[in-house]
Design an enzyme around this catalytic site. Structure first.
Site, PDB file in Angstrom:
ATOM      1  N   VAL A  27       0.822  -1.202   0.000  1.00  0.00           N
ATOM      2  CA  VAL A  27       0.000   0.000   0.000  1.00  0.00           C
ATOM      3  C   VAL A  27       0.866   1.267   0.000  1.00  0.00           C
ATOM      4  O   VAL A  27       0.574   2.223  -0.717  1.00  0.00           O
ATOM      5  CB  VAL A  27      -0.983   0.000   1.193  1.00  0.00           C
ATOM      6  CG1 VAL A  27      -1.669   1.338   1.349  1.00  0.00           C
ATOM      7  CG2 VAL A  27      -2.004  -1.119   1.029  1.00  0.00           C
ATOM      8  N   GLU A  28       1.922   1.254   0.780  1.00  0.00           N
ATOM      9  CA  GLU A  28       2.755   2.450   0.923  1.00  0.00           C
ATOM     10  C   GLU A  28       3.602   2.746  -0.312  1.00  0.00           C
ATOM     11  O   GLU A  28       3.721   3.900  -0.717  1.00  0.00           O
ATOM     12  CB  GLU A  28       3.681   2.332   2.145  1.00  0.00           C
ATOM     13  CG  GLU A  28       2.968   2.383   3.471  1.00  0.00           C
ATOM     14  CD  GLU A  28       2.533   3.781   3.869  1.00  0.00           C
ATOM     15  OE1 GLU A  28       2.760   4.738   3.110  1.00  0.00           O
ATOM     16  OE2 GLU A  28       1.956   3.924   4.953  1.00  0.00           O
ATOM     17  N   SER A  29       4.239   1.709  -0.902  1.00  0.00           N
ATOM     18  CA  SER A  29       5.220   1.972  -1.960  1.00  0.00           C
ATOM     19  C   SER A  29       5.100   1.071  -3.182  1.00  0.00           C
ATOM     20  O   SER A  29       5.878   1.231  -4.122  1.00  0.00           O
ATOM     21  CB  SER A  29       6.633   1.808  -1.390  1.00  0.00           C
ATOM     22  OG  SER A  29       6.877   0.431  -1.089  1.00  0.00           O
TER      23      SER A  29
END
Length: 189
Positions: A66-68
């Protein structure tokens, strides 16, 4: 009565075998396809540091996705860096807690260091919020100070469902991580 195997029966048998093969390939490739959408890159680091910090590795993988999207050189608009999108100040603070000497914010682009720091920080948040995953994820995204302030001002009888949490982005983040986390556990767990 003697049964005679004719060409028509042979065609049906071949068609049945082809159908079974196609179904088998679909099932196998479907799982393969889903694993391309939900990869498990850097699994050695994910499992090593998740275990070391008593964090579910599939939660770590979910946060990374989700983040990267597993891009180690990712930088957010706010300056968060690397796979787990760690802010440089947070990275520096965690590096001090881990006695990582000579830390520089650019080290957050190193997948191993990023995952080591990120899983330690997740573990820290788990302890701060008594293992409440909703609060942990909200703190990871929106800051633990904001979560503490929200907890103090809301009705203490409510569940931690974040409906009245002031940051829409954080509410959506928690929902998204939980959804991805369920997929990772089902796909790899």
């Amino acid at each position: 009565m003697i049964y005679v195997f004719n060409l028509r029966h042979f065609k049906w048998l071949i068609m049945l075998l082809l159908l079974i093969l196609i179904l088998l390939l679909f099932v196998l490739s479907g799982r393969w396809f889903i694993r391309q959408i939900y990869p498990l890159k850097y699994s050695d680091y994910i499992f090593k540091y998740s275990k070391e910090n008593q964090v579910d590795p599939y939660l770590t993988a979910s946060i990374i996705l989700v983040e990267s999207k597993y891009y180690p050189n990712a930088v957010s608009k706010k300056g968060a860096r690397g796979l787990m999108q760690i802010m440089p100040r947070t990275g520096e603070w965690v590096a001090q807690q881990l006695d990582l000497e000579g830390f520089h914010p650019d080290y957050l682009f190193d997948p191993e260091i990023n995952i080591k720091i990120g899983t330690w920080y997740l573990s820290y948040l788990m302890k701060q919020f008594n293992g409440d995953l909703t609060l942990v994820l909200a703190a990871y995204n929106g800051g633990q100070g904001n979560v503490r302030a929200w907890l103090q001002q809301r009705n203490s009888n409510k569940e931690n469902d974040l409906e009245d949490f002031p940051f829409r982005e954080t509410r959506q983040y928690v929902i998204k991580i939980n959804r991805v986390y369920k997929v990772y556990k089902r796909l790899y767990g």
